[in-house]
Write an enzyme that holds these catalytic residues in place. Structure first.
Site, mmCIF file in Angstrom:
data_model
loop_
_atom_site.group_PDB
_atom_site.id
_atom_site.type_symbol
_atom_site.label_atom_id
_atom_site.label_comp_id
_atom_site.label_asym_id
_atom_site.label_seq_id
_atom_site.Cartn_x
_atom_site.Cartn_y
_atom_site.Cartn_z
ATOM 1 N N SER A 33 0.824 -1.219 0.000
ATOM 2 C CA SER A 33 0.000 0.000 0.000
ATOM 3 C C SER A 33 0.854 1.262 0.000
ATOM 4 C CB SER A 33 -0.844 0.089 1.284
ATOM 5 O OG SER A 33 -1.835 -0.857 1.289
ATOM 6 N N HIS A 64 -3.088 0.743 -4.607
ATOM 7 C CA HIS A 64 -2.540 -0.453 -5.269
ATOM 8 C C HIS A 64 -2.791 -0.310 -6.768
ATOM 9 C CE1 HIS A 64 -1.791 -3.182 -1.758
ATOM 10 N NE2 HIS A 64 -2.538 -2.257 -1.198
ATOM 11 N N HIS A 86 -5.568 -9.155 -1.634
ATOM 12 C CA HIS A 86 -5.596 -9.524 -0.219
ATOM 13 C C HIS A 86 -6.738 -10.498 0.046
ATOM 14 C CE1 HIS A 86 -3.873 -5.484 -0.548
ATOM 15 N NE2 HIS A 86 -3.133 -5.789 0.497
ATOM 16 N N TYR A 88 -8.784 -10.294 2.430
ATOM 17 C CA TYR A 88 -9.999 -9.573 2.865
ATOM 18 C C TYR A 88 -10.865 -9.113 1.694
ATOM 19 C CZ TYR A 88 -7.252 -5.295 1.994
ATOM 20 O OH TYR A 88 -6.483 -4.329 1.416
ATOM 21 N N GLU A 89 -10.312 -9.150 0.474
ATOM 22 C CA GLU A 89 -11.121 -8.815 -0.702
ATOM 23 C C GLU A 89 -12.025 -9.986 -1.089
ATOM 24 O OE1 GLU A 89 -8.802 -6.426 -3.815
ATOM 25 O OE2 GLU A 89 -7.198 -7.149 -2.520
ATOM 26 N N ALA A 116 2.548 -2.207 4.373
ATOM 27 C CA ALA A 116 2.253 -1.202 5.390
ATOM 28 C C ALA A 116 1.733 -1.993 6.584
ATOM 29 C CB ALA A 116 1.182 -0.253 4.878
ATOM 30 N N MET A 214 -2.204 -7.098 6.909
ATOM 31 C CA MET A 214 -3.195 -7.953 6.246
ATOM 32 C C MET A 214 -2.650 -8.569 4.956
ATOM 33 S SD MET A 214 -6.328 -5.265 6.623
ATOM 34 C CE MET A 214 -6.538 -4.311 8.141
ATOM 35 N N SER A 215 -1.333 -8.674 4.847
ATOM 36 C CA SER A 215 -0.770 -9.227 3.604
ATOM 37 C C SER A 215 0.457 -10.076 3.931
ATOM 38 C CB SER A 215 -0.379 -8.074 2.670
ATOM 39 O OG SER A 215 0.716 -7.359 3.191
ATOM 40 N N ASN A 238 1.393 3.368 11.139
ATOM 41 C CA ASN A 238 0.599 3.881 12.262
ATOM 42 C C ASN A 238 0.921 3.014 13.464
ATOM 43 O OD1 ASN A 238 -1.114 1.903 10.454
ATOM 44 N ND2 ASN A 238 -1.821 1.625 12.562
ATOM 45 N N HIS A 250 -7.261 4.392 6.754
ATOM 46 C CA HIS A 250 -6.401 4.047 5.606
ATOM 47 C C HIS A 250 -5.685 5.284 5.050
ATOM 48 C CE1 HIS A 250 -4.915 1.539 2.392
ATOM 49 N NE2 HIS A 250 -5.553 2.227 1.457
HETATM 50 N N1 HPA Z 1 -3.451 -3.052 11.314
HETATM 51 C C1 HPA Z 1 -3.525 -3.919 10.288
HETATM 52 N N2 HPA Z 1 -3.056 -3.653 9.080
HETATM 53 C C2 HPA Z 1 -2.451 -2.482 8.893
HETATM 54 C C3 HPA Z 1 -2.335 -1.526 9.907
HETATM 55 C C4 HPA Z 1 -2.865 -1.836 11.195
HETATM 56 O O1 HPA Z 1 -2.796 -1.049 12.160
HETATM 57 N N3 HPA Z 1 -1.695 -0.450 9.381
HETATM 58 C C5 HPA Z 1 -1.422 -0.754 8.082
HETATM 59 N N4 HPA Z 1 -1.886 -1.982 7.778
#
Ligand code: HPA
Length: 275
Positions: A33, A64, A86, A88-89, A116, A214-215, A238, A250
């Site tokens: 990302s 993406h 991903h 989650y998609e 990320a 998540m990847s 973050n 996001h």
């Molecule tokens: N959690 C999960 N996935 C992420 C995060 C997070 O805080 N930041 C970027 N991808």
């Protein structure tokens, strides 16, 4: 989806790429990302939009871009994958791992997976770069589930060293040479797409995670299954939920990747130079 037919689909995509790319790249870099800009730094590049590659799953996530760029950086031929799909998609993990499998069948020996991630380790700060030492698969699934295709790899592959010691050392050396601070840690891969609750983050810290995302995990498992050497790099975009009390989203993730883009590209260049 089991493996029946997967091998043929992977090879069909690899064959189209081989026809267009000239010399086979030595390494592949999957850009997470907001990190896709690295693809634009390649010289003499051939760009293949994912939509033009057979069987290639398309990602719709903002940040993406969805293209494979093969070109030269630091004197080495590499494949940069800007955009990934991903779980989650709604994709099965075998689909999530498709691109990594194609890279393996193309002849790539080293794959750098970037992402990320949220910082779980309270010693981390937003914008930090983390070399992944190991992962915890909390996706609730595995890309190798289903019938095994021995042409990819064994039924029960060893996962003692998913993230190559040699490549981690190279990443450390590249960071030192470029004067960049990097940290190391364990990446927990979750399904998402909701971010974690503060209680989940406390749980992840307890079980030994330093970052959460998540990847990466499905691709890393599939790449190891095929005997590729894997390096994982997280941009801590973050601090995870509950570490600071404010909510995040996001856009915050993308803002951080924009801020560290230059540093991240410098690190990747330093790594590729040493491969
Ligand atoms: N959690 C999960 N996935 C992420 C995060 C997070 O805080 N930041 C970027 N991808």
């Amino acid at each position: 989806m089991g493996s029946a037919g997967t091998f043929e689909r992977v090879d069909a995509a690899a064959e189209v790429i081989r026809r267009h790319c000239g010399d086979v790249p030595k390494a592949a870099l999957v850009l997470g990302s907001g990190l896709g800009d690295f693809a634009d730094t390649l010289a003499g590049a051939v760009t293949m939009p994912y939509a033009e590659l057979p069987h290639w799953p398309a990602s719709k996530v903002v940040g993406h871009a969805g293209r494979l760029v093969i070109g030269t950086v630091a004197g080495k031929r590499v494949a940069a994958l800007a955009g990934r799909v991903h779980a989650y998609e709604g994709h099965p993990l075998s689909t999530v791992a498709f691109a990594a499998r194609v890279m393996g069948r193309l002849g790539v020996k080293e794959i750098v997976l970037t992402n990320a991630a949220g910082g779980v380790n309270t010693g981390f700060t937003r914008g930090a770069l983390m070399i992944i030492d190991d992962h915890i698969n909390l996706l609730g699934a595995n890309p190798l589930a289903g019938e095994n295709d021995d042409r990819f790899g064994p039924r029960f592959p060893d996962m003692t060293e998913v993230y190559s010691k040699r490549l981690r050392r190279i990443a450390d050396e590249a960071a030192v040479a470029k004067g960049l601070a990097v940290t190391h840690g364990v990446y927990a891969g979750l399904l998402g797409p909701s971010y974690e609750t503060p209680a989940e983050i406390r749980y992840l810290r307890t079980i030994g995670a330093d970052a959460v995302g998540m990847s990466t995990v499905p691709e890393a498992i599939a790449a190891r299954h095929m005997g590729l050497e894997v390096l994982g790099l997280s941009c801590i975009t973050n601090m995870a939920a509950g570490v600071p009390l404010e909510p995040f989203n996001h856009d915050d993730v993308l803002e951080t990747t924009r801020r560290v883009r230059g540093t991240f590209i410098a690190l990747l260049e330093g790594i590729v130079e040493r491969l």
